[in-house]
Each structure stands twice: as structure tokens, then as C-alpha cells.
Scaffold this motif. Structure first.
Motif: not given
Length: 140
Positions: A16-17, A24-27, A41-45, A73-75
Motif C-alpha cells: 500500500l502507499p 500509486g502502487e501496482a502489484s 493510491g493515485d492512478i495518475d500520470l 484513491t484517485f484516477m
């Protein structure tokens, strides 16, 4: 320090962030006959490169995809565009299932038409499918 979350029923670890940030984190993990992309977390640029790497790893596994979004939390539009490319491409990831997406993700997928191309799951099948653990010995 990042929080490591362990799903005690299947031993899956993911990050987690860091507290106080929404980075943002991806697993990516394999669960049964599907691949799971866990996002937080935030899925952003700022995290699109990491997201694209995670999607490439999912594509390499050539299994249908579950995207666990419960900790998003955000995209922004960069995140939406990344998912649009993935969902509309001819890949072995289909059918794509969204697990517990927050309201902001549902809204963005609805207004862009992406929701019609995915299956929405309110319950995590890893926990609600009683046959999933049928091969495991009973625990006491």
C-alpha cells in the motif's frame, strides 16, 4: 515505510502507499486460473509507467485479469487512457473483472463507456467462492 498487506487466506502480499501519501502502487499476483493486478493510491500520470509495466506482466501470463481497485484513491485521464488501451486491445486478459472499484473509478469507467467492457464484482471471489479451498486440508 510502506505497509505490506498480507491476505491471510491465500498468502498474497502487496504494497500500500506510504502513509501520508497517495502515490500509486501496482502489484501483480497469480491466483488460480487468473492474474490479479492490485492497485492502490493515485492512478495518475506519475504512475502510468509502473502501471504499463504491471499490465505487460499480466499480458505475459496470458490469463484472464482481475483488477483489485479497493485501495485506489484517485484516477486521472492518464489512468483511464491506460485502462482503455488495455481493455479494448485484443489480449488474453479478457474477461477483465474490476474488484470493488471506488466511486471515482466507477464514474470514470461509466462516462467513458469502459464499464460495458468489464465485469464489476462487489465481492472478492478469492474469499466468497467456497470451492476455491476444497483441495486444502481443513485447519483446526
Amino acid at each position: 515505510m510502506k505497509e505490506i498487506v498480507t491476505n491471510s487466506s491465500d498468502g498474497v502480499n502487496f504494497l500500500l502507499p506510504e502513509p501520508g501519501t497517495n502515490r500509486g502502487e501496482a502489484s501483480v499476483v497469480a491466483t488460480g486460473g487468473r492474474t490479479r493486478l492490485i492497485l492502490a493510491g493515485d492512478i495518475d500520470l506519475q504512475m502510468v509507467r509502473e502501471l504499463n509495466e504491471a499490465i505487460a506482466e499480466c499480458e505475459a501470463r496470458a490469463l484472464p485479469l482481475d483488477i483489485d481497485m479497493r485501495h485506489v484513491t484517485f484516477m486521472d485521464s492518464a489512468g483511464v487512457a491506460t485502462f482503455a488501451r488495455m481493455i479494448t486491445a485484443n489480449t488474453p486478459l479478457t474477461p477483465v473483472r474490476l474488484l470493488k472499484p471506488p466511486r471515482v473509478v466507477r464514474y470514470l469507467f461509466d462516462i467513458t463507456g469502459l464499464m460495458a467492457s468489464v465485469e464489476l464484482l462487489e465481492e472478492d471471489p478469492a474469499f466468497s467462492d467456497p470451492t476455491r479451498w476444497a483441495d486444502e486440508p481443513p485447519t483446526s
